[in-house]
Design a protein around this motif. Sequence first.
Motif, PDB file in Angstrom:
ATOM      1  N   UNK A  69       0.776  -1.156  -0.074  1.00 55.90           N
ATOM      2  CA  UNK A  69       0.037  -0.058   0.012  1.00 55.90           C
ATOM      3  C   UNK A  69       0.794   1.371  -0.101  1.00 55.90           C
ATOM      4  N   UNK A  70       1.883   1.385   0.822  1.00 55.55           N
ATOM      5  CA  UNK A  70       2.914   2.261   0.870  1.00 55.55           C
ATOM      6  C   UNK A  70       3.348   2.597  -0.569  1.00 55.55           C
ATOM      7  N   UNK A 104      -8.386   6.509   1.377  1.00 60.07           N
ATOM      8  CA  UNK A 104      -9.156   5.789   2.223  1.00 60.07           C
ATOM      9  C   UNK A 104      -8.819   4.566   2.258  1.00 60.07           C
ATOM     10  N   UNK A 105      -8.552   3.834   1.190  1.00 58.61           N
ATOM     11  CA  UNK A 105      -7.799   2.475   1.114  1.00 58.61           C
ATOM     12  C   UNK A 105      -6.631   2.421   2.134  1.00 58.61           C
ATOM     13  N   UNK A 106      -5.713   3.372   2.341  1.00 52.00           N
ATOM     14  CA  UNK A 106      -4.675   3.389   3.065  1.00 52.00           C
ATOM     15  C   UNK A 106      -5.172   3.516   4.529  1.00 52.00           C
ATOM     16  N   UNK A 107      -6.126   4.076   4.893  1.00 55.29           N
ATOM     17  CA  UNK A 107      -6.679   4.140   6.233  1.00 55.29           C
ATOM     18  C   UNK A 107      -7.284   2.892   6.659  1.00 55.29           C
ATOM     19  N   UNK A 108      -7.888   2.114   5.579  1.00 54.15           N
ATOM     20  CA  UNK A 108      -8.396   0.785   6.026  1.00 54.15           C
ATOM     21  C   UNK A 108      -7.489  -0.339   6.189  1.00 54.15           C
ATOM     22  N   UNK A 109      -6.223  -0.150   5.627  1.00 53.09           N
ATOM     23  CA  UNK A 109      -5.327  -1.121   5.716  1.00 53.09           C
ATOM     24  C   UNK A 109      -4.394  -0.708   6.928  1.00 53.09           C
ATOM     25  N   UNK A 110      -4.138   0.288   7.137  1.00 54.32           N
ATOM     26  CA  UNK A 110      -3.286   0.670   8.354  1.00 54.32           C
ATOM     27  C   UNK A 110      -4.037   0.667   9.552  1.00 54.32           C
ATOM     28  N   UNK A 111      -5.365   0.916   9.752  1.00 51.46           N
ATOM     29  CA  UNK A 111      -6.176   1.077  10.915  1.00 51.46           C
ATOM     30  C   UNK A 111      -6.005  -0.355  11.827  1.00 51.46           C
ATOM     31  N   UNK A 112      -5.786  -0.344  13.040  1.00 53.93           N
ATOM     32  CA  UNK A 112      -5.787  -1.428  13.784  1.00 53.93           C
ATOM     33  C   UNK A 112      -7.034  -1.776  14.150  1.00 53.93           C
ATOM     34  N   UNK A 113      -7.586  -2.671  13.728  1.00 49.15           N
ATOM     35  CA  UNK A 113      -8.932  -3.060  14.220  1.00 49.15           C
ATOM     36  C   UNK A 113      -9.272  -4.111  15.315  1.00 49.15           C
TER      37      UNK A 113
END
Length: 113
Positions: A69-70, A104-113
């Motif tokens: 993603x980065x 937005x995709x970056x947010x979802x990939x890097x967010x700790x869920x």
Amino acid sequence: MIRQFIPIIFLTISNVFMTFAWYGHLKFKNTALWIVILVSWLIAFLEYCFQVPANRIGHEFFSAAQLKTMQEVITLIVFSVFSVLYLKEEFKWNYLVGFIFIIFAVFFIFKKW
């Protein structure tokens, strides 16, 4: 820790090389195709000299999905600058909208869920 930033720096450098390898020849349309392929491969070798260590070091801190993603975000930024400054192409509003969706995709990939 500074070591975490090395992958970002190396991915940026590798993307500059790869962007020139893939698109730099567009300014040399009268040059024989075999020559631009050879030059592109030589440039791509330099790209790999940064990309491989970036991912090796980066995997200590980030997942493979985060690294990819980065790399994609860096690619879009590098390519945007390259296309405007080197190829003299216009940066259109719809490109910006598309990039916002990628953020937005970056947010979802890097967010700790």
